[in-house]
Design an enzyme around this catalytic site. Sequence first.
Site, PDB file in Angstrom:
ATOM      1  N   THR A 100      12.933  -3.852   0.062  1.00  0.00           N
ATOM      2  CA  THR A 100      13.343  -2.448   0.068  1.00  0.00           C
ATOM      3  C   THR A 100      12.939  -1.829   1.409  1.00  0.00           C
ATOM      4  O   THR A 100      12.509  -2.542   2.309  1.00  0.00           O
ATOM      5  CB  THR A 100      12.696  -1.685  -1.110  1.00  0.00           C
ATOM      6  OG1 THR A 100      11.285  -1.857  -1.031  1.00  0.00           O
ATOM      7  CG2 THR A 100      13.217  -2.192  -2.444  1.00  0.00           C
ATOM      8  N   VAL A 103      10.942   1.430   2.098  1.00  0.00           N
ATOM      9  CA  VAL A 103       9.645   2.073   2.269  1.00  0.00           C
ATOM     10  C   VAL A 103       8.515   1.071   2.051  1.00  0.00           C
ATOM     11  O   VAL A 103       7.510   1.093   2.773  1.00  0.00           O
ATOM     12  CB  VAL A 103       9.490   3.278   1.309  1.00  0.00           C
ATOM     13  CG1 VAL A 103       8.094   3.888   1.407  1.00  0.00           C
ATOM     14  CG2 VAL A 103      10.555   4.325   1.594  1.00  0.00           C
ATOM     15  N   CYS A 104       8.682   0.185   1.090  1.00  0.00           N
ATOM     16  CA  CYS A 104       7.621  -0.761   0.723  1.00  0.00           C
ATOM     17  C   CYS A 104       7.048  -1.541   1.905  1.00  0.00           C
ATOM     18  O   CYS A 104       5.828  -1.624   2.046  1.00  0.00           O
ATOM     19  CB  CYS A 104       8.107  -1.730  -0.353  1.00  0.00           C
ATOM     20  SG  CYS A 104       8.567  -0.922  -1.900  1.00  0.00           S
ATOM     21  N   PRO A 105       7.893  -2.112   2.774  1.00  0.00           N
ATOM     22  CA  PRO A 105       7.309  -2.897   3.866  1.00  0.00           C
ATOM     23  C   PRO A 105       6.398  -2.078   4.772  1.00  0.00           C
ATOM     24  O   PRO A 105       5.406  -2.595   5.278  1.00  0.00           O
ATOM     25  CB  PRO A 105       8.519  -3.388   4.656  1.00  0.00           C
ATOM     26  CG  PRO A 105       9.681  -3.227   3.769  1.00  0.00           C
ATOM     27  CD  PRO A 105       9.346  -2.145   2.787  1.00  0.00           C
ATOM     28  N   ILE A 123       3.010  -1.852   2.847  1.00  0.00           N
ATOM     29  CA  ILE A 123       2.439  -3.173   2.570  1.00  0.00           C
ATOM     30  C   ILE A 123       1.904  -3.800   3.851  1.00  0.00           C
ATOM     31  O   ILE A 123       0.796  -4.352   3.871  1.00  0.00           O
ATOM     32  CB  ILE A 123       3.492  -4.066   1.873  1.00  0.00           C
ATOM     33  CG1 ILE A 123       3.717  -3.552   0.449  1.00  0.00           C
ATOM     34  CG2 ILE A 123       3.072  -5.525   1.885  1.00  0.00           C
ATOM     35  CD1 ILE A 123       4.874  -4.186  -0.280  1.00  0.00           C
TER      36      ILE A 123
END
Length: 181
Positions: free
Chosen positions: A49, A51-53, A56
């Site tokens: 996706t 935003v997740c990277p 993370i």
Amino acid sequence: MAERLVGTQAPRFEMEAVMPNQTFGKVSLEKNIEDDKWTVLFFYPMDFTFVCPTEIVAISARTDEFDALNASIIGASTDTIHSHLAWTNTPIKEGGIGKLNYPLAADTNHQVASDYGVLIEEEGVALRGLFIINPKGEIQYEVVHHNNIGREVDEVLRVLQALQTGGLCPINWQPGEKTIV
């Protein structure tokens, strides 16, 4: 009525995970408690996706700071360990996250996300929830918000350090400052 988690014993879990060395393993809250570690458990909606990277990878870049605070980080989504592995094997510039310094757990049966109150049942994904659990297994901090917004690593570290003082920390307290009591 929503159930309060802060101040209660954290729901115990054991999940399959992609470990920092890119192998499959298991993570559990019980292991962190046995090792007398703080646990920073965070949920994100899904692999591959947008935003997740960002968060993370940012958390991974600061792992040494969490280690210095005796805290173990566990990231989790409802995706499989195979999806996690593919994502960590994909370069950042191609939408991946690269190698991480903490495990990514697979909550494929959605039980852990449900136990922590972050599961969006109709979508089968988790909200962005983050929990700080002390070495005795008690939830000390929880933040849950909309999936469109990434978390701030500085704030997670600040809150962890504030909790570890055992004192009363006023607004805008920063590590190294005195507590109220």
